[in-house]
Design a protein around this motif. Structure first.
Motif, mmCIF file in Angstrom:
data_model
loop_
_atom_site.group_PDB
_atom_site.id
_atom_site.type_symbol
_atom_site.label_atom_id
_atom_site.label_comp_id
_atom_site.label_asym_id
_atom_site.label_seq_id
_atom_site.Cartn_x
_atom_site.Cartn_y
_atom_site.Cartn_z
ATOM 1 N N SER A 7 5.153 -18.480 -2.062
ATOM 2 C CA SER A 7 5.522 -17.076 -1.922
ATOM 3 C C SER A 7 6.888 -16.842 -2.554
ATOM 4 O O SER A 7 7.850 -17.544 -2.258
ATOM 5 C CB SER A 7 5.559 -16.638 -0.461
ATOM 6 O OG SER A 7 6.009 -15.294 -0.381
ATOM 7 N N ALA A 8 6.946 -15.822 -3.403
ATOM 8 C CA ALA A 8 8.202 -15.437 -4.044
ATOM 9 C C ALA A 8 8.953 -14.386 -3.250
ATOM 10 O O ALA A 8 10.045 -13.977 -3.645
ATOM 11 C CB ALA A 8 7.924 -14.917 -5.455
ATOM 12 N N GLY A 9 8.384 -13.933 -2.141
ATOM 13 C CA GLY A 9 8.992 -12.852 -1.368
ATOM 14 C C GLY A 9 10.246 -13.289 -0.629
ATOM 15 O O GLY A 9 10.317 -14.389 -0.083
ATOM 16 N N PHE A 10 11.233 -12.412 -0.611
ATOM 17 C CA PHE A 10 12.475 -12.671 0.116
ATOM 18 C C PHE A 10 12.204 -12.775 1.620
ATOM 19 O O PHE A 10 11.215 -12.246 2.129
ATOM 20 C CB PHE A 10 13.478 -11.543 -0.120
ATOM 21 C CG PHE A 10 14.125 -11.539 -1.475
ATOM 22 C CD1 PHE A 10 14.078 -12.636 -2.324
ATOM 23 C CD2 PHE A 10 14.814 -10.402 -1.909
ATOM 24 C CE1 PHE A 10 14.703 -12.618 -3.565
ATOM 25 C CE2 PHE A 10 15.444 -10.375 -3.146
ATOM 26 C CZ PHE A 10 15.384 -11.476 -3.977
ATOM 27 N N TYR A 64 3.985 -30.863 2.285
ATOM 28 C CA TYR A 64 3.695 -29.436 2.452
ATOM 29 C C TYR A 64 2.639 -28.974 1.445
ATOM 30 O O TYR A 64 2.630 -29.417 0.290
ATOM 31 C CB TYR A 64 4.967 -28.592 2.276
ATOM 32 C CG TYR A 64 5.962 -28.783 3.388
ATOM 33 C CD1 TYR A 64 5.819 -28.087 4.588
ATOM 34 C CD2 TYR A 64 7.029 -29.660 3.255
ATOM 35 C CE1 TYR A 64 6.728 -28.272 5.616
ATOM 36 C CE2 TYR A 64 7.945 -29.847 4.285
ATOM 37 C CZ TYR A 64 7.785 -29.144 5.464
ATOM 38 O OH TYR A 64 8.686 -29.327 6.483
ATOM 39 N N LYS A 65 1.810 -28.056 1.886
ATOM 40 C CA LYS A 65 0.758 -27.494 1.040
ATOM 41 C C LYS A 65 1.111 -26.095 0.538
ATOM 42 O O LYS A 65 0.547 -25.614 -0.446
ATOM 43 C CB LYS A 65 -0.560 -27.450 1.824
ATOM 44 C CG LYS A 65 -1.803 -27.275 0.981
ATOM 45 C CD LYS A 65 -3.046 -27.492 1.833
ATOM 46 C CE LYS A 65 -4.313 -27.363 0.996
ATOM 47 N NZ LYS A 65 -5.525 -27.609 1.814
ATOM 48 N N ALA A 66 2.025 -25.437 1.215
ATOM 49 C CA ALA A 66 2.442 -24.084 0.852
ATOM 50 C C ALA A 66 3.922 -23.933 1.154
ATOM 51 O O ALA A 66 4.512 -24.730 1.895
ATOM 52 C CB ALA A 66 1.628 -23.047 1.619
ATOM 53 N N ALA A 67 4.533 -22.878 0.589
ATOM 54 C CA ALA A 67 5.956 -22.630 0.819
ATOM 55 C C ALA A 67 6.221 -21.131 0.744
ATOM 56 O O ALA A 67 5.734 -20.450 -0.167
ATOM 57 C CB ALA A 67 6.815 -23.368 -0.210
ATOM 58 N N PRO A 71 14.635 -21.046 1.334
ATOM 59 C CA PRO A 71 15.181 -21.040 -0.022
ATOM 60 C C PRO A 71 14.137 -20.928 -1.158
ATOM 61 O O PRO A 71 14.495 -20.689 -2.294
ATOM 62 C CB PRO A 71 15.904 -22.391 -0.113
ATOM 63 C CG PRO A 71 16.060 -22.882 1.268
ATOM 64 C CD PRO A 71 14.885 -22.327 2.028
ATOM 65 N N THR A 72 12.844 -21.125 -0.824
ATOM 66 C CA THR A 72 11.805 -21.128 -1.856
ATOM 67 C C THR A 72 11.888 -19.917 -2.775
ATOM 68 O O THR A 72 11.811 -20.040 -4.003
ATOM 69 C CB THR A 72 10.417 -21.190 -1.192
ATOM 70 O OG1 THR A 72 10.264 -22.470 -0.540
ATOM 71 C CG2 THR A 72 9.296 -21.013 -2.200
ATOM 72 N N ALA A 73 12.056 -18.725 -2.193
ATOM 73 C CA ALA A 73 12.022 -17.498 -2.986
ATOM 74 C C ALA A 73 13.109 -17.443 -4.047
ATOM 75 O O ALA A 73 12.956 -16.754 -5.061
ATOM 76 C CB ALA A 73 12.137 -16.286 -2.067
ATOM 77 N N ILE A 88 0.524 -17.605 -6.460
ATOM 78 C CA ILE A 88 1.807 -17.001 -6.102
ATOM 79 C C ILE A 88 1.561 -15.739 -5.270
ATOM 80 O O ILE A 88 0.748 -14.889 -5.657
ATOM 81 C CB ILE A 88 2.637 -16.635 -7.353
ATOM 82 C CG1 ILE A 88 2.736 -17.832 -8.319
ATOM 83 C CG2 ILE A 88 4.022 -16.141 -6.939
ATOM 84 C CD1 ILE A 88 3.440 -19.046 -7.774
ATOM 85 N N ILE A 89 2.268 -15.637 -4.162
ATOM 86 C CA ILE A 89 2.211 -14.444 -3.319
ATOM 87 C C ILE A 89 3.588 -13.785 -3.329
ATOM 88 O O ILE A 89 4.610 -14.472 -3.213
ATOM 89 C CB ILE A 89 1.816 -14.802 -1.869
ATOM 90 C CG1 ILE A 89 0.416 -15.418 -1.827
ATOM 91 C CG2 ILE A 89 1.876 -13.561 -0.965
ATOM 92 C CD1 ILE A 89 0.039 -15.987 -0.473
ATOM 93 N N LEU A 90 3.604 -12.485 -3.504
ATOM 94 C CA LEU A 90 4.854 -11.728 -3.354
ATOM 95 C C LEU A 90 4.754 -10.958 -2.041
ATOM 96 O O LEU A 90 4.125 -9.908 -1.966
ATOM 97 C CB LEU A 90 5.060 -10.768 -4.527
ATOM 98 C CG LEU A 90 6.307 -9.870 -4.450
ATOM 99 C CD1 LEU A 90 7.586 -10.712 -4.407
ATOM 100 C CD2 LEU A 90 6.346 -8.889 -5.616
ATOM 101 N N SER A 91 5.334 -11.521 -0.988
ATOM 102 C CA SER A 91 5.369 -10.804 0.288
ATOM 103 C C SER A 91 6.364 -9.658 0.148
ATOM 104 O O SER A 91 7.426 -9.812 -0.445
ATOM 105 C CB SER A 91 5.758 -11.746 1.436
ATOM 106 O OG SER A 91 6.991 -12.397 1.172
ATOM 107 N N THR A 92 6.001 -8.496 0.679
ATOM 108 C CA THR A 92 6.815 -7.316 0.402
ATOM 109 C C THR A 92 6.796 -6.336 1.567
ATOM 110 O O THR A 92 5.982 -6.450 2.494
ATOM 111 C CB THR A 92 6.313 -6.614 -0.880
ATOM 112 O OG1 THR A 92 7.242 -5.592 -1.261
ATOM 113 C CG2 THR A 92 4.922 -6.018 -0.688
ATOM 114 N N ARG A 93 7.716 -5.393 1.514
ATOM 115 C CA ARG A 93 7.769 -4.252 2.414
ATOM 116 C C ARG A 93 8.641 -3.210 1.723
ATOM 117 O O ARG A 93 9.185 -3.478 0.648
ATOM 118 C CB ARG A 93 8.334 -4.636 3.787
ATOM 119 C CG ARG A 93 9.780 -5.090 3.749
ATOM 120 C CD ARG A 93 10.268 -5.714 5.024
ATOM 121 N NE ARG A 93 10.322 -4.774 6.146
ATOM 122 C CZ ARG A 93 10.792 -5.106 7.352
ATOM 123 N NH1 ARG A 93 11.218 -6.361 7.586
ATOM 124 N NH2 ARG A 93 10.838 -4.220 8.324
#
Length: 208
Positions: A7-10, A64-67, A71-73, A88-93
Motif C-alpha cells: 500500500s502506497a497510502g499515507f 511478511y506477505k503485504a505491507a 514507513p512503507t508508504a 499496489i493499493i493506494l489507501s485514501t480518504r
C-alpha cells in the motif's frame, strides 16, 4: 515469502483497517507501523538505513506477505520496482479529513519531543525522518495537504492502472477482494484505529 501487496497510502488513511483486512483474506502477515513499534530493536536501524539511501527490503519485510502504512508508504516507488509482481493499493480518504486526523495524532506527537518517552526517542526520530521524506520539511497545513495531493497524483500517474487499486475504508471488501482475487468474507470490513486507539497503540513505544 515475498511481498505480494504493497500500500502506497499515507498513515491515517485506514491503513490499520487495511492491514487487518489483508490478513483476513490471506495476505498476512502484513507489515504496518505497529510492527515497527513492536520490533523496534531490529526495525528502527533498518529504516534509518533506508532513509539514508541504503534500504534492505529483504531484511525489513522478511516473513511478511503485504505491507501498508508508513514507513512503507515513503518508499512506494522503490518497493514497486523491487517487487514488480506485487499489487499496489493506494489507501485514501478526503484530504481535509486526513489532515484533521493526522494533525491530532501523528503530527501532534512528533512535534512535541519533550513528551517522547526516553526508550522510544530513536523510534520517534526515525518516524520524523520518514514523514519529512513524505510530507516535506514543514508540517503546516498548507504544505502537508499539498504533499498529500502530490503523493496521490504521483502514485496514480506512475503505477499502471491494472496494478493499482484506489481504496478507502468505506469501499469495504468487494473492490479489495476483486482486485486480489480473494473471496469476500462474511464478516464486516475492519474499522479500527480511531484517535483513542492511536494513542493506546502509541503507549507501546514506551517498551522499545
Amino acid at each position: 515469502m515475498t511481498l505480494s501487496v504493497i500500500s502506497a497510502g499515507f498513515g491515517r488513511t485506514g491503513t490499520l483497517s487495511l492491514k487487518l483486512a489483508l490478513e483476513e483474506i490471506g495476505f498476512g502477515p502484513c507489515h504496518h507501523m505497529k510492527e515497527v513499534l513492536e520490533n523496534g530493536a531490529s526495525q528502527v536501524p533498518l529504516w534509518n538505513a533506508a532513509v539514508a539511501g541504503k534500504p534492505d527490503f529483504e531484511a525489513i519485510y522478511k516473513g511478511y506477505k503485504a505491507a501498508v502504512d508508513w514507513p512503507t508508504a515513503a518508499f512506494w516507488r522503490e518497493l514497486a520496482a523491487a517487487y514488480p509482481q506485487a499489487k499496489i493499493i493506494l489507501s485514501t480518504r478526503s484530504a481535509e479529513s486526513w489532515y484533521d486526523s493526522i494533525s491530532q495524532t501523528i503530527l501532534s506527537t512528533l512535534t512535541a519531543p519533550d513528551n517522547w518517552p526516553p526508550p522510544a526517542v530513536e523510534w520517534f526520530n526515525m518516524v520524523l525522518k520518514v514523514l519529512h521524506r513524505s510530507l516535506g520539511p514543514t508540517f503546516d497545513k498548507e504544505s502537508v495537504v499539498a504533499a498529500f495531493h502530490a503523493h496521490e497524483a504521483a502514485v496514480k500517474a506512475e503505477i499502471p492502472a491494472n496494478r493499482l487499486l484506489i481504496h478507502s475504508a468505506r469501499d469495504g471488501w468487494e473492490p479489495l477482494c476483486a482486485f486480489l482475487g480473494a473471496p469476500v468474507p462474511a464478516t464486516p470490513y475492519p474499522r479500527t484505529n480511531s484517535k483513542e486507539e492511536f494513542f493506546q497503540l502509541m503507549k507501546g513505544a514506551d517498551g522499545l
